[in-house]
Motif scaffolding. Sequence first.
Motif, PDB file in Angstrom:
ATOM      1  N   MET A  27     -20.250   4.385  25.696  1.00  0.00           N
ATOM      2  CA  MET A  27     -20.682   4.330  24.435  1.00  0.00           C
ATOM      3  C   MET A  27     -21.772   3.698  23.802  1.00  0.00           C
ATOM      4  N   VAL A  28     -22.284   4.134  22.796  1.00  0.00           N
ATOM      5  CA  VAL A  28     -23.606   4.480  22.454  1.00  0.00           C
ATOM      6  C   VAL A  28     -23.888   3.898  20.872  1.00  0.00           C
ATOM      7  N   VAL A  29     -24.992   3.750  20.354  1.00  0.00           N
ATOM      8  CA  VAL A  29     -25.446   3.893  19.605  1.00  0.00           C
ATOM      9  C   VAL A  29     -26.789   4.963  19.370  1.00  0.00           C
ATOM     10  N   VAL A  30     -26.375   5.543  18.313  1.00  0.00           N
ATOM     11  CA  VAL A  30     -27.446   6.703  18.221  1.00  0.00           C
ATOM     12  C   VAL A  30     -28.314   7.284  16.569  1.00  0.00           C
ATOM     13  N   ALA A  31     -29.783   7.184  16.679  1.00  0.00           N
ATOM     14  CA  ALA A  31     -30.922   6.714  15.910  1.00  0.00           C
ATOM     15  C   ALA A  31     -30.379   7.661  15.062  1.00  0.00           C
ATOM     16  N   LYS A  32     -30.803   7.152  13.954  1.00  0.00           N
ATOM     17  CA  LYS A  32     -30.659   8.483  12.837  1.00  0.00           C
ATOM     18  C   LYS A  32     -31.877   7.907  11.609  1.00  0.00           C
ATOM     19  N   PRO A  33     -32.645   8.673  10.952  1.00  0.00           N
ATOM     20  CA  PRO A  33     -33.239   8.536   9.714  1.00  0.00           C
ATOM     21  C   PRO A  33     -33.464   7.302   9.075  1.00  0.00           C
ATOM     22  N   ALA A  34     -34.238   7.007   9.149  1.00  0.00           N
ATOM     23  CA  ALA A  34     -34.391   5.127   8.223  1.00  0.00           C
ATOM     24  C   ALA A  34     -34.363   4.911   6.892  1.00  0.00           C
ATOM     25  N   ASP A  35     -34.649   6.414   6.305  1.00  0.00           N
ATOM     26  CA  ASP A  35     -35.136   7.052   4.916  1.00  0.00           C
ATOM     27  C   ASP A  35     -33.117   7.590   4.154  1.00  0.00           C
ATOM     28  N   GLN A  36     -32.693   7.670   5.396  1.00  0.00           N
ATOM     29  CA  GLN A  36     -31.040   8.624   5.496  1.00  0.00           C
ATOM     30  C   GLN A  36     -29.859   7.835   4.695  1.00  0.00           C
ATOM     31  N   GLY A  37     -29.786   8.099   3.609  1.00  0.00           N
ATOM     32  CA  GLY A  37     -28.641   7.507   3.104  1.00  0.00           C
ATOM     33  C   GLY A  37     -29.339   7.029   1.917  1.00  0.00           C
ATOM     34  N   GLU A  40     -38.449   5.146  14.784  1.00  0.00           N
ATOM     35  CA  GLU A  40     -39.230   5.195  16.706  1.00  0.00           C
ATOM     36  C   GLU A  40     -38.552   6.153  17.012  1.00  0.00           C
ATOM     37  N   LEU A  41     -37.323   6.419  16.780  1.00  0.00           N
ATOM     38  CA  LEU A  41     -36.529   7.488  18.035  1.00  0.00           C
ATOM     39  C   LEU A  41     -36.758   8.802  16.723  1.00  0.00           C
ATOM     40  N   PRO A  42     -36.404   9.951  17.484  1.00  0.00           N
ATOM     41  CA  PRO A  42     -35.929  11.021  16.793  1.00  0.00           C
ATOM     42  C   PRO A  42     -34.635  10.857  16.021  1.00  0.00           C
ATOM     43  N   ALA A  43     -33.644  11.611  15.308  1.00  0.00           N
ATOM     44  CA  ALA A  43     -32.991  11.244  15.134  1.00  0.00           C
ATOM     45  C   ALA A  43     -31.738  12.116  16.113  1.00  0.00           C
ATOM     46  N   ASN A  44     -30.710  11.663  16.498  1.00  0.00           N
ATOM     47  CA  ASN A  44     -29.567  11.871  17.197  1.00  0.00           C
ATOM     48  C   ASN A  44     -30.017  11.413  18.604  1.00  0.00           C
ATOM     49  N   THR A  45     -30.916  10.628  19.027  1.00  0.00           N
ATOM     50  CA  THR A  45     -31.148  10.109  20.363  1.00  0.00           C
ATOM     51  C   THR A  45     -30.573   8.898  20.489  1.00  0.00           C
ATOM     52  N   VAL A  46     -30.608   7.773  21.509  1.00  0.00           N
ATOM     53  CA  VAL A  46     -29.383   7.261  21.910  1.00  0.00           C
ATOM     54  C   VAL A  46     -30.248   5.784  21.395  1.00  0.00           C
ATOM     55  N   ALA A  47     -30.370   5.393  21.144  1.00  0.00           N
ATOM     56  CA  ALA A  47     -30.594   4.199  20.720  1.00  0.00           C
ATOM     57  C   ALA A  47     -30.709   3.128  21.611  1.00  0.00           C
ATOM     58  N   ALA A  48     -29.327   2.667  21.813  1.00  0.00           N
ATOM     59  CA  ALA A  48     -29.052   2.021  22.638  1.00  0.00           C
ATOM     60  C   ALA A  48     -27.551   2.175  22.862  1.00  0.00           C
ATOM     61  N   VAL A  49     -27.771   1.745  24.897  1.00  0.00           N
ATOM     62  CA  VAL A  49     -26.151   1.773  25.220  1.00  0.00           C
ATOM     63  C   VAL A  49     -25.045   0.403  25.169  1.00  0.00           C
ATOM     64  N   MET A  50     -24.163   0.413  24.295  1.00  0.00           N
ATOM     65  CA  MET A  50     -23.135  -0.121  24.074  1.00  0.00           C
ATOM     66  C   MET A  50     -22.143  -0.818  25.722  1.00  0.00           C
ATOM     67  N   GLN A  51     -22.301   0.139  26.355  1.00  0.00           N
ATOM     68  CA  GLN A  51     -21.575   0.504  27.812  1.00  0.00           C
ATOM     69  C   GLN A  51     -21.728   1.702  28.429  1.00  0.00           C
ATOM     70  N   LYS A  52     -22.201   1.722  29.551  1.00  0.00           N
ATOM     71  CA  LYS A  52     -22.768   2.677  30.735  1.00  0.00           C
ATOM     72  C   LYS A  52     -21.126   3.083  30.914  1.00  0.00           C
ATOM     73  N   GLY A  53     -21.343   4.869  30.948  1.00  0.00           N
ATOM     74  CA  GLY A  53     -20.321   5.612  31.467  1.00  0.00           C
ATOM     75  C   GLY A  53     -20.787   6.090  33.181  1.00  0.00           C
ATOM     76  N   TYR A  54     -19.538   6.503  33.551  1.00  0.00           N
ATOM     77  CA  TYR A  54     -19.730   6.689  35.176  1.00  0.00           C
ATOM     78  C   TYR A  54     -19.150   8.385  34.821  1.00  0.00           C
ATOM     79  N   MET A  55     -20.262   9.035  36.150  1.00  0.00           N
ATOM     80  CA  MET A  55     -19.357  10.042  36.821  1.00  0.00           C
ATOM     81  C   MET A  55     -19.032  10.048  37.959  1.00  0.00           C
ATOM     82  N   LEU A  56     -17.472  10.815  38.241  1.00  0.00           N
ATOM     83  CA  LEU A  56     -17.925  11.642  40.524  1.00  0.00           C
ATOM     84  C   LEU A  56     -17.869  12.644  40.252  1.00  0.00           C
TER      85      LEU A  56
END
Length: 209
Positions: A198-208, A173-189
């Motif tokens: 901290m994120v989970v990155v999508a990759k093609p399903a048939d890769q590997g 469903e998601l293009p490669a190198n897209t953030v599929a889920a956020v495990m922990q938010k980041g912050y900027m000042l």
Amino acid sequence: MSQNEKSQTPHGERDPAAENTQQPDIEGIQDGSEDYVDAGGASADSLAETEQLQGELDQARAEADQYRDQAVRAMAEMENVRKRAQRDVESARKFALEKFAADLLGVRDSLELGLKAAEEHSGDYEKLKEGMDMTARMLASSMDKAGVEAIDPEGEAFNPELHEAVSTQPSNELPANTVAAVMQKGYMLNGRVLRAAMVVVAKPADQGK
């Protein structure tokens, strides 16, 4: 008395010794007096010149004392400015978070009230959830006022400057190198990363395969 009379003896005879005695040069004495007057005038000029030089020296010394006093005052003022600047920097470092800390006091009060309510109303999860929601909103508001911005990039392209990939996830469903889920938010000042998300990155399903 003539020269001849001076050279005669009481008996009218000529005195050779008197004739050979050198007489003072009256004309020369008169000329010497003029030279004496000229020397006195030269001495007066030298004295006047010396007095003038002494006056100039005294004036130069007075000006030097004045400039030295001004320099000492300037150095003292610079030292005072340096000390004031140092105090200001120390004060800024100590109390830079004063406003943010004051906003966090309300957040802490809310947390403590929520914990107290949870103890008094055991099992009333709705009230506990309501209190936690209110506390979270207060904290988010305080952070926004302080220039702290959350990094929540789910569904966005992976950015290594803002995101830290902890794993990959096959996805059709998601293009490669897209953030599929956020495990922990980041912050900027104010535009600077305090903590990467901290994120989970999508990759093609048939890769590997």
